[in-house]
Design a protein around this motif. Structure first.
Motif, mmCIF file in Angstrom:
data_model
loop_
_atom_site.group_PDB
_atom_site.id
_atom_site.type_symbol
_atom_site.label_atom_id
_atom_site.label_comp_id
_atom_site.label_asym_id
_atom_site.label_seq_id
_atom_site.Cartn_x
_atom_site.Cartn_y
_atom_site.Cartn_z
ATOM 1 N N ALA A 153 111.489 56.617 49.251
ATOM 2 C CA ALA A 153 110.553 57.406 48.439
ATOM 3 C C ALA A 153 110.746 57.082 46.960
ATOM 4 N N GLN A 154 111.987 57.092 46.541
ATOM 5 C CA GLN A 154 112.298 56.784 45.150
ATOM 6 C C GLN A 154 111.771 55.407 44.768
ATOM 7 N N LEU A 155 112.013 54.437 45.660
ATOM 8 C CA LEU A 155 111.624 53.061 45.379
ATOM 9 C C LEU A 155 110.110 52.900 45.308
ATOM 10 N N LEU A 156 109.428 53.524 46.268
ATOM 11 C CA LEU A 156 107.973 53.375 46.295
ATOM 12 C C LEU A 156 107.338 54.051 45.087
ATOM 13 N N LEU A 157 107.867 55.230 44.721
ATOM 14 C CA LEU A 157 107.353 55.912 43.536
ATOM 15 C C LEU A 157 107.550 55.037 42.306
ATOM 16 N N GLU A 158 108.723 54.440 42.247
ATOM 17 C CA GLU A 158 109.042 53.582 41.119
ATOM 18 C C GLU A 158 108.073 52.403 41.034
ATOM 19 N N ARG A 159 107.809 51.818 42.188
ATOM 20 C CA ARG A 159 106.888 50.673 42.188
ATOM 21 C C ARG A 159 105.469 51.099 41.816
ATOM 22 N N MET A 160 105.041 52.246 42.319
ATOM 23 C CA MET A 160 103.707 52.728 41.945
ATOM 24 C C MET A 160 103.657 53.037 40.453
ATOM 25 N N GLY A 161 104.714 53.652 39.965
ATOM 26 C CA GLY A 161 104.789 53.967 38.538
ATOM 27 C C GLY A 161 104.724 52.709 37.688
ATOM 28 N N THR A 162 105.438 51.703 38.129
ATOM 29 C CA THR A 162 105.439 50.438 37.401
ATOM 30 C C THR A 162 104.048 49.802 37.434
ATOM 31 N N ASN A 163 103.435 49.821 38.604
ATOM 32 C CA ASN A 163 102.071 49.298 38.713
ATOM 33 C C ASN A 163 101.131 50.016 37.757
ATOM 34 N N ALA A 164 101.222 51.344 37.747
ATOM 35 C CA ALA A 164 100.344 52.144 36.891
ATOM 36 C C ALA A 164 100.588 51.810 35.422
ATOM 37 N N ALA A 165 101.859 51.796 35.055
ATOM 38 C CA ALA A 165 102.200 51.534 33.659
ATOM 39 C C ALA A 165 101.718 50.149 33.244
ATOM 40 N N HIS A 166 101.953 49.190 34.108
ATOM 41 C CA HIS A 166 101.543 47.825 33.802
ATOM 42 C C HIS A 166 100.034 47.738 33.631
ATOM 43 N N TYR A 167 99.308 48.361 34.549
ATOM 44 C CA TYR A 167 97.853 48.308 34.458
ATOM 45 C C TYR A 167 97.347 48.954 33.173
ATOM 46 N N ILE A 168 97.819 50.172 32.921
ATOM 47 C CA ILE A 168 97.336 50.912 31.748
ATOM 48 C C ILE A 168 97.689 50.167 30.461
ATOM 49 N N ASP A 169 98.904 49.668 30.376
ATOM 50 C CA ASP A 169 99.308 48.955 29.172
ATOM 51 C C ASP A 169 98.485 47.695 28.970
ATOM 52 N N THR A 170 98.217 46.993 30.063
ATOM 53 C CA THR A 170 97.393 45.795 29.969
ATOM 54 C C THR A 170 95.996 46.143 29.462
ATOM 55 N N GLN A 171 95.424 47.187 30.044
ATOM 56 C CA GLN A 171 94.094 47.617 29.617
ATOM 57 C C GLN A 171 94.069 47.940 28.136
ATOM 58 N N LYS A 172 95.130 48.636 27.692
ATOM 59 C CA LYS A 172 95.176 49.052 26.303
ATOM 60 C C LYS A 172 95.168 47.835 25.387
ATOM 61 N N ASP A 173 95.918 46.801 25.778
ATOM 62 C CA ASP A 173 95.947 45.588 24.979
ATOM 63 C C ASP A 173 94.580 44.935 24.904
ATOM 64 N N GLN A 174 93.854 45.068 26.014
ATOM 65 C CA GLN A 174 92.555 44.390 26.074
ATOM 66 C C GLN A 174 91.400 45.272 25.641
ATOM 67 N N ALA A 175 91.703 46.446 25.143
ATOM 68 C CA ALA A 175 90.644 47.379 24.739
ATOM 69 C C ALA A 175 89.676 46.651 23.820
ATOM 70 N N GLY A 176 88.391 46.802 24.132
ATOM 71 C CA GLY A 176 87.390 46.136 23.308
ATOM 72 C C GLY A 176 86.942 44.824 23.899
ATOM 73 N N VAL A 177 87.791 44.200 24.667
ATOM 74 C CA VAL A 177 87.385 42.987 25.369
ATOM 75 C C VAL A 177 86.482 43.404 26.524
ATOM 76 N N CYS A 178 85.383 42.675 26.687
ATOM 77 C CA CYS A 178 84.383 43.140 27.641
ATOM 78 C C CYS A 178 84.909 43.282 29.036
ATOM 79 N N ASP A 179 84.039 43.494 29.840
ATOM 80 C CA ASP A 179 84.027 43.573 31.283
ATOM 81 C C ASP A 179 85.244 43.011 31.998
ATOM 82 N N GLU A 180 85.751 43.776 32.907
ATOM 83 C CA GLU A 180 86.866 43.298 33.710
ATOM 84 C C GLU A 180 86.343 42.863 35.073
ATOM 85 N N SER A 181 86.927 41.813 35.609
ATOM 86 C CA SER A 181 86.485 41.354 36.915
ATOM 87 C C SER A 181 86.888 42.380 37.951
ATOM 88 N N PRO A 182 86.048 42.590 38.937
ATOM 89 C CA PRO A 182 86.336 43.580 39.966
ATOM 90 C C PRO A 182 87.403 43.082 40.936
#
Lengths: 161, 161
Positions: free
Chosen positions: A129-158
């Motif tokens: 449970a701890q490990l899976l939560l950690e991995r999901m948390g990391t995925n979320a953080a990575h995604y959000i941080d990436t998006q933030k860096d790209q803010a303003g850059v158009c359209d993301e591929s689906p």
DNA sequence: ACTAACTAGTAGCAAATGCAACTATCTGAC
DNA sequence: GTCAGATAGTTGCATTTGCTACTAGTTAGT
């Protein structure tokens, strides 16, 4: 009929979050530690003297929120702030004796809560449970941080990833 | 026995919760659906015509919060409320055509988020994650509800603040 | 040395949330 | 029936939170 047991990950996450806040807030309210502060206190118990910026980035909490929580902890006498010598923009946040006194009580609440959550789990399941939560948390953080860096850059591929 | 390294589940939960709110809120803001409303909308997509009380107890969200969220959704034209015939205290909450129109878009956001969270997971791990979250959620709900039932029975110390 | 870009922290606003007090309706014991 | 207690929903208040704009200190390019 809605089946409370069959549902999506986001719903469980939000339920767990709200219940955690309720439980921890309730168990700490006699120390006058509100729902918004315990997470910072616990981080400082892990490592004293962090700056607000380090707290924000470790917890992934907005720096404005951090500023307000630390301000309140300071007013209550749980922490003091000391301006850094080598960078006058930032503060080290230090625990006071008052905070260190209740350290074990506060940490115990988290351990109890964790035990409640993992009731009926084997040791292996707890780790899983701890490990899976950690991995999901990391995925979320990575995604959000990436998006933030790209803010303003158009359209993301689906396609993602 | 306090183990400093094992109390991080609450931290991941709170991180996941905040990031979920950010992601979903951001993806739905062009529908004018704020962070506080999507969870109710999604519940109604699952089952239309629930009462506020049913929504509150299903989502484990305070009835005052529910009232405000539903009020906002009503003002925005996403739901209508109809007084029950057999119980004039309560309302059925129904989705409008406007809400049904965006149903697939809104649900897709949840699916996408779940996919982001479980990036790099095997099918087995996804199921495991879902299952463990579910068990933790059930444990939490069971504990909190049990406590609530016992509130006022024994203690009730008139010591507040 | 100058200045533009960056960074740590603050302030103000709006939304969301939980809680407690309140109203209105319903239920059950008598 | 009647009245006490439960239940559904509303409202007001305080806290938390994220966002944006802002101040002040720092860094790097020229």
């Amino acid at each position: 009929m809605l089946d409370p047991n069959k549902n999506t990950i986001p719903r469980w996450v939000s339920l767990l979050y709200r219940y955690s806040q309720m439980y921890i807030g309730d168990r700490l309210k006699h120390f006058d530690i509100g729902r918004g502060q315990h997470i910072f206190l616990n981080s400082l118990y892990k490592e004293d003297g962090l700056t607000q910026e380090e707290l924000s980035s470790y917890l992934k909490i907005d720096k404005g929120t951090t500023a307000k929580a630390i301000k309140k902890l300071e007013q209550q006498g749980y922490v003091t702030r000391k301006l850094r010598d080598d960078d006058k923009r930032s503060y080290h946040v230090f625990l006071t004796a008052k905070a260190l006194e209740i350290r074990e009580d506060v940490r115990a609440v988290l351990v109890e809560w964790r035990n409640i959550l993992s009731q009926g789990f084997t040791e292996e399941e707890k780790q899983q449970a701890q490990l899976l939560l950690e991995r999901m948390g990391t995925n979320a953080a990575h995604y959000i941080d990436t998006q933030k860096d790209q803010a303003g850059v158009c359209d993301e591929s689906p396609h993602g990833r």
